[in-house]
Motif scaffolding. Structure first.
Motif, PDB file in Angstrom:
ATOM      1  N   LEU A 105     -17.153   6.014  18.256  1.00 19.43           N
ATOM      2  CA  LEU A 105     -16.765   5.614  19.599  1.00 19.43           C
ATOM      3  C   LEU A 105     -16.313   4.162  19.575  1.00 19.43           C
ATOM      4  CD1 LEU A 105     -19.663   7.205  21.666  1.00 19.43           C
ATOM      5  CD2 LEU A 105     -17.325   7.992  21.508  1.00 19.43           C
ATOM      6  N   PRO A 106     -15.377   3.782  20.432  1.00 22.22           N
ATOM      7  CA  PRO A 106     -15.012   2.362  20.489  1.00 22.22           C
ATOM      8  C   PRO A 106     -16.200   1.560  21.007  1.00 22.22           C
ATOM      9  CG  PRO A 106     -13.965   3.583  22.258  1.00 22.22           C
ATOM     10  CD  PRO A 106     -14.631   4.584  21.373  1.00 22.22           C
ATOM     11  N   GLN A 107     -16.240   0.304  20.599  1.00 18.78           N
ATOM     12  CA  GLN A 107     -17.369  -0.529  20.994  1.00 18.78           C
ATOM     13  C   GLN A 107     -17.307  -0.785  22.501  1.00 18.78           C
ATOM     14  OE1 GLN A 107     -17.727  -3.972  18.642  1.00 18.78           O
ATOM     15  NE2 GLN A 107     -19.798  -4.387  19.272  1.00 18.78           N
ATOM     16  N   LEU A 108     -18.416  -0.557  23.158  1.00 18.49           N
ATOM     17  CA  LEU A 108     -18.463  -0.703  24.605  1.00 18.49           C
ATOM     18  C   LEU A 108     -18.361  -2.178  24.986  1.00 18.49           C
ATOM     19  CD1 LEU A 108     -21.322   1.808  25.427  1.00 18.49           C
ATOM     20  CD2 LEU A 108     -18.878   2.156  25.681  1.00 18.49           C
ATOM     21  N   VAL A 109     -17.580  -2.450  26.033  1.00 11.74           N
ATOM     22  CA  VAL A 109     -17.414  -3.817  26.524  1.00 11.74           C
ATOM     23  C   VAL A 109     -18.410  -4.036  27.652  1.00 11.74           C
ATOM     24  CG1 VAL A 109     -15.813  -5.439  27.570  1.00 11.74           C
ATOM     25  CG2 VAL A 109     -14.997  -3.774  25.895  1.00 11.74           C
ATOM     26  N   ILE A 110     -19.284  -5.012  27.453  1.00  9.71           N
ATOM     27  CA  ILE A 110     -20.265  -5.358  28.477  1.00  9.71           C
ATOM     28  C   ILE A 110     -19.834  -6.706  29.067  1.00  9.71           C
ATOM     29  CG2 ILE A 110     -22.694  -5.810  28.965  1.00  9.71           C
ATOM     30  CD1 ILE A 110     -23.335  -4.126  26.461  1.00  9.71           C
ATOM     31  N   PRO A 111     -19.361  -6.693  30.328  1.00 11.37           N
ATOM     32  CA  PRO A 111     -18.798  -7.934  30.867  1.00 11.37           C
ATOM     33  C   PRO A 111     -19.838  -9.032  31.115  1.00 11.37           C
ATOM     34  CG  PRO A 111     -18.809  -6.226  32.541  1.00 11.37           C
ATOM     35  CD  PRO A 111     -19.247  -5.596  31.258  1.00 11.37           C
ATOM     36  N   HIS A 112     -21.061  -8.690  31.362  1.00 15.21           N
ATOM     37  CA  HIS A 112     -22.077  -9.697  31.674  1.00 15.21           C
ATOM     38  C   HIS A 112     -23.030  -9.931  30.500  1.00 15.21           C
ATOM     39  CE1 HIS A 112     -23.628  -5.744  32.737  1.00 15.21           C
ATOM     40  NE2 HIS A 112     -24.827  -6.207  32.442  1.00 15.21           N
ATOM     41  N   GLU A 113     -22.535  -9.747  29.267  1.00 17.99           N
ATOM     42  CA  GLU A 113     -23.391  -9.876  28.094  1.00 17.99           C
ATOM     43  C   GLU A 113     -23.862 -11.320  27.891  1.00 17.99           C
ATOM     44  OE1 GLU A 113     -23.318  -8.723  23.349  1.00 17.99           O
ATOM     45  OE2 GLU A 113     -21.492  -8.595  24.525  1.00 17.99           O
ATOM     46  N   ASN A 114     -22.985 -12.293  28.091  1.00 20.01           N
ATOM     47  CA  ASN A 114     -23.331 -13.700  27.869  1.00 20.01           C
ATOM     48  C   ASN A 114     -23.722 -14.423  29.153  1.00 20.01           C
ATOM     49  OD1 ASN A 114     -22.777 -13.451  25.123  1.00 20.01           O
ATOM     50  ND2 ASN A 114     -20.587 -13.772  25.479  1.00 20.01           N
ATOM     51  N   TYR A 115     -23.948 -13.703  30.223  1.00 23.99           N
ATOM     52  CA  TYR A 115     -24.300 -14.290  31.510  1.00 23.99           C
ATOM     53  C   TYR A 115     -25.801 -14.574  31.548  1.00 23.99           C
ATOM     54  CZ  TYR A 115     -25.209 -14.599  36.504  1.00 23.99           C
ATOM     55  OH  TYR A 115     -25.631 -15.004  37.732  1.00 23.99           O
ATOM     56  N   SER A 116     -26.157 -15.762  31.918  1.00 23.82           N
ATOM     57  CA  SER A 116     -27.579 -16.091  32.091  1.00 23.82           C
ATOM     58  C   SER A 116     -27.849 -16.253  33.579  1.00 23.82           C
ATOM     59  CB  SER A 116     -27.936 -17.360  31.329  1.00 23.82           C
ATOM     60  OG  SER A 116     -27.194 -18.448  31.821  1.00 23.82           O
TER      61      SER A 116
END
Length: 133
Positions: A105-116
């Motif tokens: 599967l393509p790698q899932l994009v998590i938009p808030h991964e680097n959000y603190s």
């Protein structure tokens, strides 16, 4: 449960059938007169070895019989070129679809991964006495 048991039993019986149909062995028997002295499957049969006069007289009529149980010698091995065009097409299509079935599967994009999240200074729910019921 029962389906897997039947499947495993059938698979094991087919493997044993193939094994026993290709194995050949000999059965060796030693007779003194009409009396069976020894029978062996994987070893040589024991001979008459006694010092008695009666058995020495009977040694002239001792005989060995060997029974050979032959397995299947000729197994047919077909190559890909021996098959018809339709069979070759089916095998090629099946192999292609099976190999492409397990693509990653393509790698899932998590938009808030680097959000603190912001630091909590006050707990607003406690200050306002607002609770979710």
């Amino acid at each position: 449960m029962i389906k897997t048991f039947i499947y495993k039993t059938f698979s094991a019986s087919m493997a044993l059938l193939v094994l026993f149909s290709t194995v050949s062995f000999t059965v060796e028997k030693h007779f003194c007169g009409d009396v069976l002295i020894d029978a062996a499957v994987f070893d040589t049969a024991e001979k008459c070895t006694s010092d008695s006069y009666e058995l020495k007289a009977a040694m002239d009529c001792c005989k060995d019989t060997i029974g050979v149980i032959k397995g299947q010698d000729e197994l047919s091995v077909k190559t890909f070129n021996d098959l018809d065009f339709d069979q070759q097409l089916f095998i090629a299509t099946y192999a292609h679809t099976y190999l492409n079935l397990f693509e990653g599967l393509p790698q899932l994009v998590i938009p808030h991964e680097n959000y603190s999240p912001p630091n909590l200074i006050f707990d607003i729910q406690i200050l306002d006495q607002v609770f979710i019921i």
